[in-house]
Write a protein that holds these residues in place. Structure first.
Motif, short mmCIF file in Angstrom:
data_model
loop_
_atom_site.label_atom_id
_atom_site.label_comp_id
_atom_site.label_asym_id
_atom_site.label_seq_id
_atom_site.Cartn_x
_atom_site.Cartn_y
_atom_site.Cartn_z
N VAL A 160 0.85 -1.20 0.00
CA VAL A 160 0.00 0.00 0.00
C VAL A 160 0.88 1.25 0.00
O VAL A 160 0.60 2.23 -0.70
N LYS A 161 1.96 1.20 0.78
CA LYS A 161 2.86 2.35 0.85
C LYS A 161 3.46 2.67 -0.51
O LYS A 161 3.58 3.83 -0.90
N ALA A 162 3.87 1.63 -1.25
CA ALA A 162 4.46 1.84 -2.57
C ALA A 162 3.49 2.57 -3.48
O ALA A 162 3.87 3.51 -4.20
N MET A 163 2.23 2.18 -3.44
CA MET A 163 1.23 2.82 -4.29
C MET A 163 1.01 4.27 -3.87
O MET A 163 0.92 5.17 -4.71
N ARG A 164 0.93 4.53 -2.56
CA ARG A 164 0.70 5.90 -2.09
C ARG A 164 1.89 6.80 -2.41
O ARG A 164 1.72 7.96 -2.78
N ILE A 165 3.11 6.26 -2.30
CA ILE A 165 4.30 7.03 -2.65
C ILE A 165 4.24 7.45 -4.11
O ILE A 165 4.48 8.61 -4.47
N GLN A 166 3.91 6.50 -4.96
CA GLN A 166 3.86 6.77 -6.40
C GLN A 166 2.74 7.76 -6.74
O GLN A 166 2.90 8.64 -7.59
N GLU A 167 1.59 7.61 -6.08
CA GLU A 167 0.48 8.52 -6.34
C GLU A 167 0.84 9.95 -5.94
O GLU A 167 0.51 10.90 -6.65
N LYS A 168 1.52 10.11 -4.80
CA LYS A 168 1.88 11.44 -4.35
C LYS A 168 2.96 12.06 -5.24
O LYS A 168 2.92 13.26 -5.52
N ALA A 169 3.90 11.24 -5.71
CA ALA A 169 4.92 11.75 -6.62
C ALA A 169 4.27 12.19 -7.93
O ALA A 169 4.64 13.22 -8.51
#
Length: 276
Positions: free
Chosen positions: A155-164
């Motif tokens: 989940v963290k990987a997806m949120r990091i990418q979404e925020k970037a």
């Protein structure tokens, strides 16, 4: 000017009365129930996490009755935290449910200037990008500072990418992302060939495998797949088929520990054919 209760539609009055009932019950339980009186924010934390996962299960199962029930449990926890927050005597800061509600309302208004102001945002992407810019203006030191450290890694990987992506740091085309997936897969195979008997550098292998997973998560965004949801559905499918294997083989008088993989595959394929 704030609306008067009597001026509200009946449906909204009923909603507010139901919320008031919950607040009243919370006050009574906190005062009269030994268990509720003993709880702290720390003691409730793991229970809240459990309730959130139960809500997640209900959503994945598309069980509306269960979703309603689990939402009630989560709402109870929110009210409970706010009640405890109002009791923190001697602290520099206290809050109650009113402060929680006004806080989120104020944030929503501030983060939606295209609704409550004169900012123009005609697309979902424009809204997301402005959202991240507003968070930086509010004092966030990094676009990624809003990603909780304790989030599960997928989940963290997806949120990091979404925020970037919210500030424009992203690929343009999904083909570029898939090329990156293939590059990471090739690197992993080249350095850690499963056909080789050589001892591998476990730490380096872990890093390369992490890169591969991160690139797959990246690609999932470009094809509108939530990787957490996708993996959980696969988990549930595996569990169902494996439990069929256990039950069906047992009904035939067989034990898994005595069966070959080929024999197990017969039951596994049967489960697939049955749509388990």
């Amino acid at each position: 000017m704030e609306k008067q209760f009597s001026d509200l539609p009946e449906s909204r009055q009923q909603q507010l009365m139901a919320f008031d009932r919950l607040l009243t019950i919370m006050d009574e339980l906190r005062e009269q129930c030994p268990w509720d009186r003993k709880q702290t924010m720390e003691s409730l934390r793991h229970l809240t996490i459990e309730e959130t996962y139960e809500l997640s299960d209900a959503i994945l199962n598309n069980d509306l009755q269960e979703i309603r029930k689990e939402l009630g449990d989560v709402l109870l926890h929110i009210v409970f935290y706010a009640k405890i927050g109002s009791e923190e005597e001697g602290k520099d800061y206290t809050f109650d449910i009113k402060d929680v509600l006004h806080g989120i309302c104020d944030k929503l208004v501030a983060r939606h200037p295209h609704i409550y102001g004169d900012f123009v945002a005609d697309t979902e992407e424009a809204v997301k990008q402005n959202w991240e810019k507003l968070k930086l203006k509010e004092g966030n030191k990094s676009v990624l500072s809003g990603v909780p450290a304790s989030l599960p890694a997928l989940v963290k990987a997806m949120r990091i990418q979404e925020k970037a992506r919210g500030v424009g740091f992203d690929w343009d085309e999904k083909q570029q992302v898939w090329a990156k997936v293939e590059e990471e897969l090739h690197e992993f195979k080249e350095n850690f060939n499963i056909e080789s008997a050589d001892v591998i550098d476990q730490k380096e292998a872990e890093g390369e495998f992490g890169d591969l997973l991160f690139s797959l998560v990246n690609y999932s965004r470009f094809v509108d797949i939530n990787p957490e949801t996708a993996l959980e559905r696969t988990n549930k499918k595996f569990i169902s088929r494996f439990q069929y294997l256990e039950e069906a083989s047992k009904a035939d008088g067989k034990s898994l520990s005595d069966m070959t993989l080929e024999e197990m595959d017969i039951y596994w394929n049967r489960a697939k054919a049955l749509g388990v």
